[in-house]
Write a protein that holds these residues in place. Structure first.
Motif, short mmCIF file in Angstrom:
data_model
loop_
_atom_site.label_atom_id
_atom_site.label_comp_id
_atom_site.label_asym_id
_atom_site.label_seq_id
_atom_site.Cartn_x
_atom_site.Cartn_y
_atom_site.Cartn_z
N GLN A 102 25.31 13.95 -11.55
CA GLN A 102 26.01 14.71 -12.60
C GLN A 102 27.24 13.95 -13.08
O GLN A 102 27.51 13.88 -14.30
N LEU A 157 38.07 14.98 -15.77
CA LEU A 157 37.40 16.22 -15.36
C LEU A 157 37.65 17.37 -16.31
O LEU A 157 37.23 18.49 -16.04
N ARG A 158 38.33 17.10 -17.43
CA ARG A 158 38.70 18.20 -18.32
C ARG A 158 37.49 18.92 -18.90
O ARG A 158 37.53 20.13 -19.12
N GLN A 159 36.41 18.18 -19.14
CA GLN A 159 35.20 18.79 -19.68
C GLN A 159 34.11 18.94 -18.64
O GLN A 159 33.00 19.35 -18.96
N PHE A 160 34.43 18.64 -17.40
CA PHE A 160 33.42 18.67 -16.33
C PHE A 160 33.47 20.00 -15.59
O PHE A 160 34.53 20.47 -15.20
N LYS A 161 32.31 20.62 -15.40
CA LYS A 161 32.25 21.91 -14.73
C LYS A 161 31.18 21.88 -13.63
O LYS A 161 30.11 21.29 -13.80
N LEU A 162 31.48 22.53 -12.54
CA LEU A 162 30.48 22.77 -11.51
C LEU A 162 29.80 24.10 -11.80
O LEU A 162 30.39 24.99 -12.43
N GLU A 164 28.56 27.86 -11.27
CA GLU A 164 29.30 28.96 -10.66
C GLU A 164 28.90 29.20 -9.21
O GLU A 164 29.72 29.62 -8.40
N SER A 166 27.94 26.89 -7.14
CA SER A 166 28.07 25.65 -6.38
C SER A 166 28.87 25.89 -5.10
O SER A 166 29.85 26.64 -5.09
N ILE A 170 36.57 21.99 -7.23
CA ILE A 170 37.42 20.91 -7.75
C ILE A 170 38.87 21.35 -7.60
O ILE A 170 39.24 22.45 -8.05
#
Length: 263
Positions: A102, A157-162, A164, A166, A170
């Motif tokens: 990812q 990481l501003r546009q990176f999401k795990l 819900e 997970s 972060i």
């Protein structure tokens, strides 16, 4: 405040002054007043413990200089009590591999942190704040099986999401750095295990912090103390807000709370 037996200290922005050049070793970024405060705490039977998001080995020189025997490192994913590893969380391979894919798809560079060292991937330019001492992981090399967390540039990481659901989280740990690790690997878990090893209750613990990864500490200890330079949301959770690290915040808090005396 007679009942406190242990005090947990974050490093970046708490013990170490982040306004000083970050390439300086921690030992040169800790104010003399903070070093004196920790010494006096120990004399008063309040054990100082380091609680940091950083790698255990990067903290050893500082711990030794402060006469600190116990360290919560890697955001609670590695816990050493009086020099012995008493607990460790590792990210299962079945979770780690999809996470790496990812991040690669999002063109986000990262490093992999294991108890014995920090790895960077072949072709990656990211080395964090301290570029030396990292281990190169070639394309054909197997992934280490004891990865405790990933180190990632915060700006990426501003546009990176795990997802819900997970099992990972972060956390911002320094002005330019975030860590990705298991949700159940926290500084709170480290505090609970250190207190258990000491035979005391968590209500007999204090904690000093400034950043988002200190929230779990503040929710766990009997008395949480925020630095004057702390993020506003952490200050809201504090029982007491002291001055900034650069203005002798730790020393002033210990005096104000009658944990130590000036003499």
């Amino acid at each position: 405040m007679d009942n406190y037996r242990v005090a947990f200290f974050d490093i970046d922005g708490t013990l170490a002054d982040d306004q000083l050049p970050r390439e300086l070793p921690f030992t040169e970024r800790v104010p003399e007043s903070a070093k004196k405060a920790l010494k006096k705490l120990k004399e008063n039977k309040i054990e100082p413990v380091i609680a940091s998001g950083r790698h255990y080995r990067t903290l050893l020189e500082l711990a030794h200089s402060l006469d600190v025997d116990s360290i919560i490192s890697s955001n609670g994913n590695c816990i050493h009590y009086r020099g012995e590893l008493i607990h460790q969380n590792t990210i299962p391979t079945k979770i780690l591999i999809p996470l790496i894919e990812q991040l690669k798809q999002a063109t986000i560079e990262f490093m992999l942190e294991a108890p014995h060292g920090i790895y960077y991937l072949e072709g990656s330019t990211y080395r964090g704040e301290h570029p030396t001492g990292k281990i190169r992981l070639n394309e054909q090399d197997p992934l280490p099986k004891d990865i405790v967390q990933l180190i990632v540039p915060l700006k990426d990481l501003r546009q990176f999401k795990l997802a819900e659901d997970s099992p990972l989280i972060i956390e911002k740990v320094a002005p330019f750095t975030a860590n990705i690790h298991l949700k159940n690997g926290t500084k709170a878990e480290g505090i609970q295990k250190i207190c258990s090893s000491m035979g005391i209750d968590v209500t007999q613990a204090l904690a000093f912090g400034d950043e988002e990864n200190d929230f779990t500490m503040f929710h766990t200890v009997g008395f949480p103390i925020a630095m004057g330079n702390a993020t506003p949301s952490l200050k809201e959770k504090a029982a007491y807000v002291t001055d900034s690290v650069s203005n002798d915040g730790i020393w002033k808090a210990c005096l104000h709370l009658n944990l130590i005396s000036k003499q």
